[in-house]
Design an enzyme around this catalytic site. Structure first.
Site, PDB file in Angstrom:
ATOM      1  N   ARG A  63       4.300  21.473  -0.371  1.00 14.71           N
ATOM      2  CA  ARG A  63       3.439  20.471   0.299  1.00 14.71           C
ATOM      3  C   ARG A  63       2.461  21.091   1.294  1.00 14.71           C
ATOM      4  NH1 ARG A  63       8.185  17.354   0.698  1.00 14.71           N
ATOM      5  NH2 ARG A  63       8.414  16.033  -1.131  1.00 14.71           N
TER       6      ARG A  63
ATOM      7  N   LYS B 285     -13.113  21.186  -0.540  1.00 16.67           N
ATOM      8  CA  LYS B 285     -12.763  20.767  -1.900  1.00 16.67           C
ATOM      9  C   LYS B 285     -11.975  21.880  -2.582  1.00 16.67           C
ATOM     10  CE  LYS B 285     -16.397  17.459  -3.101  1.00 16.67           C
ATOM     11  NZ  LYS B 285     -17.482  17.138  -4.049  1.00 16.67           N
TER      12      LYS B 285
ATOM     13  N   GLU C  39     -16.287  12.086   1.026  1.00 17.41           N
ATOM     14  CA  GLU C  39     -17.269  11.640   0.045  1.00 17.41           C
ATOM     15  C   GLU C  39     -17.233  10.136  -0.182  1.00 17.41           C
ATOM     16  OE1 GLU C  39     -17.605  14.559  -2.999  1.00 17.41           O
ATOM     17  OE2 GLU C  39     -18.935  13.344  -4.215  1.00 17.41           O
TER      18      GLU C  39
ATOM     19  N   ARG D  20     -22.035  12.105   1.608  1.00 15.43           N
ATOM     20  CA  ARG D  20     -21.777  13.448   1.074  1.00 15.43           C
ATOM     21  C   ARG D  20     -22.299  13.598  -0.353  1.00 15.43           C
ATOM     22  NH1 ARG D  20     -16.295  17.215   1.479  1.00 15.43           N
ATOM     23  NH2 ARG D  20     -16.978  18.786  -0.004  1.00 15.43           N
TER      24      ARG D  20
ATOM     25  N   ASN E 170     -24.536  16.134  -4.488  1.00 13.75           N
ATOM     26  CA  ASN E 170     -24.375  16.109  -5.950  1.00 13.75           C
ATOM     27  C   ASN E 170     -25.703  16.173  -6.687  1.00 13.75           C
ATOM     28  OD1 ASN E 170     -21.606  15.962  -5.754  1.00 13.75           O
ATOM     29  ND2 ASN E 170     -21.615  13.727  -5.665  1.00 13.75           N
TER      30      ASN E 170
ATOM     31  N   HIS F 107     -26.008  17.689 -10.099  1.00  8.84           N
ATOM     32  CA  HIS F 107     -24.653  17.901 -10.600  1.00  8.84           C
ATOM     33  C   HIS F 107     -24.197  16.892 -11.654  1.00  8.84           C
ATOM     34  CE1 HIS F 107     -24.532  20.834  -7.440  1.00  8.84           C
ATOM     35  NE2 HIS F 107     -23.293  21.176  -7.746  1.00  8.84           N
TER      36      HIS F 107
ATOM     37  N   HIS G 209     -23.060  19.267 -14.249  1.00  9.35           N
ATOM     38  CA  HIS G 209     -21.625  19.333 -14.540  1.00  9.35           C
ATOM     39  C   HIS G 209     -21.342  19.034 -16.007  1.00  9.35           C
ATOM     40  CE1 HIS G 209     -18.898  19.079 -10.748  1.00  9.35           C
ATOM     41  NE2 HIS G 209     -19.032  20.307 -11.188  1.00  9.35           N
TER      42      HIS G 209
ATOM     43  N   HIS H 210     -22.107  28.294 -13.241  1.00 10.38           N
ATOM     44  CA  HIS H 210     -22.280  26.990 -12.584  1.00 10.38           C
ATOM     45  C   HIS H 210     -23.729  26.762 -12.135  1.00 10.38           C
ATOM     46  CE1 HIS H 210     -21.329  23.454 -10.207  1.00 10.38           C
ATOM     47  NE2 HIS H 210     -21.897  24.016  -9.151  1.00 10.38           N
TER      48      HIS H 210
END
Lengths: 345, 345
Positions: B106, B128, B217, B221, B225, B228, B232, B248
């Protein structure tokens, strides 16, 4: 925290309101074959349109492989971040479903509907989620609070006596670490409880108070680990031996006896208090047979427990009935001795 | 947030102090075969006694299977909750190492030492973590901040021009969404940057400002993106085709062109601004060949992106150079059109 925990026989009727208010984009219910057959019929009338994900019951399925299956199904259902997963089941479903939701797309919502006594008084509070890894209990996981917890004592009628006793161990633990009077009062009742709702409410409030004071287990929360150093090790050890497997609470009952004995050895608990605990627990839980070889291996496993720094085994002990002290260093040899004490009972 | 980000050529000298002050019980460094050979020699003199975990480089190894290997090694090393994992590598190592640390028992501590430009200006900020799941990028993950980030521009000397250009795409993105002047100033420099340290510092500060305003987000935020949604999807699509795989940033460069074009279609960006972006990006990035069949499939994949509610594709568009607007609904057909625009450039 407790304002998101609903307890009572009519509690599931609150569910539609919650789901509507939050405007979730999709509702998915996680079940196993048992909760699908016995608990889902009670839940279903209170749910809007939803889909089901089914996994196999049992601690041996609380694995990464099962999580992969759950994530695969979530992906197929096109769940987005505004979806909610309703975990209908015992600790395995709640812990694993909570984890799967907490990391899917970096976190979707989840709601816990615990159906066993164990999950209702223990797993339902405190935001622990996780799964077992290579035989190590809850080795992978995160802390994440559910949107809400719905505790319906009616689900307890679906349990076998063995499962009920397993959950009762955590109830007893809460008395031993935090409420001497309740222990005194209840030890004459034994397992013949007529009204679970109040006992659950009392138990949940003890746990919630502890967790609120220390959510991430920096210190004080460790009092909840009473019985769990030896108990977890025993449970992990027998997990590999299908014919001897124990339910969580059965292992914790053994752990509480061992750790109460260690509390006496550390001059924290009086012998006559240990006697009372012994009498009570032995009247409820069947003896677990342990050979010397078992004892050695269980003690070594206790060292791997995630609450330990690598140097010592930090154990929670009782300072009298009704009070616990955490981070008490205990040696592997002392664990061995405590298990020998148990096996001679 | 930026007080835990250290940037500069001598930055690794701060590491021993940090590791000592926090009294970590064990230090483990996560590397791949490239960072082991080229970056670890720079890091090693600054580390106390430690162990290594090695994984294979490449996005195709950012999987649950690799995580299982990392957790297995962590278990063998008996890591406890006061251990620290130092992630030495690009985005794959940082994201996956961060995730593995965040959920092991954890949560153990981790420190990021990004070695690519991409990881230094992007993955290093914002907490992230994650891994790819069945070809879907960062499909499983959590938000968790590292203890510290050490950005040493000296590592950039170990990069191929292709890798450097990949990271540069995120630098350009930060200008496009937040700093028109910097874009105007730098588009004459192109890739002939002599001093990366200041550019990195500027880029990190833009990202940090955005993330601080909206860590999870919830809204704002999402300006990050930009590029993206299409980027992506393109990257995921080509991930399955080893001979056509993109880095990327290469995919994001295509995505920025498509989404700038969409911004014009949505009357948010002027045609002459698009021309400037086109000229700049085309001078740096090689054209990616796309057939009509590719375009169809990439557009469908964009729908599966985790930032979308299931009804629409929410896209971040440019409202002029230097400003972005998020949650702009875009249809699959518009994505198709934007990719056709790109393939005719």
């Amino acid at each position: 925290m407790t304002d998101t925990i609903y307890i009572g026989k009519d509690v599931l009727k609150e569910l539609p309101e919650l789901l509507k208010n939050r405007a979730f984009s999709k509702v998915v219910v996680l079940v196993d074959e048992n909760t699908l057959a016995q608990c889902y019929p009670l839940l279903k009338p209170n749910l809007p349109e939803h889909e089901l994900i089914q996994v196999r019951s049992g601690e041996e399925n609380k694995t990464l492989q099962t999580c992969e299956h759950i994530w695969q199904r979530m992906t197929e259902m096109n769940l987005d971040r505004w979806s909610v997963l309703v975990n209908l089941g015992g600790g395995v479903i709640g812990d694993m479903g909570g984890f799967c939701a907490a990391v899917f797309k970096r976190g979707i919502y989840f709601v816990q509907v615990p159906t066993t006594l164990l999950a209702q008084v223990d797993a339902s509070v405190g935001g622990k989620t996780g799964l077992d890894f290579h035989g190590l209990k809850n080795h992978i996981g995160v802390y994440k609070e559910p949107q809400a917890v719905f505790i319906n004592p009616a689900f307890l009628e679906t349990l076998s006596p063995r499962q009920l006793k397993s959950g009762y161990a955590e109830v007893i633990k809460h008395w031993l670490i935090a409420d001497a009077d309740k222990f005194k009062e209840q030890r004459h009742v034994g397992l013949f409880v007529e009204e679970w709702e109040d006992l659950i409410r009392h138990s949940v409030s003890i746990k919630a108070k502890v967790v609120e004071a220390d959510p991430l287990e920096g210190g004080y929360r460790k009092v909840l680990n009473f019985g769990h150093t030896v108990g977890h090790a025993l449970e992990s050890y027998l997990l590999e031996k299908p014919e001897r497997q124990l339910l969580h609470g059965e292992a914790i009952a053994v752990g509480m006896l061992c750790e109460a004995w260690l509390s006496v050895k550390h001059d924290l608990l009086q012998q006559q208090e240990l006697d009372k605990i012994e009498t009570f627990l032995i009247s409820i839980y069947e003896k677990v047979q342990l050979r010397e070889e078992d004892i050695q291996q269980i003690s070594l496993l206790a060292l791997q427990d995630k609450k330990n720094s690598s140097a010592a085994i930090n154990c929670t002990l009782l300072k009298g009935i009704g009070q616990a002290v955490y981070d008490q260093p205990v040696t592997v040899q002392e664990i061995v001795s405590s298990l020998r004490y148990y096996s001679l009972l």
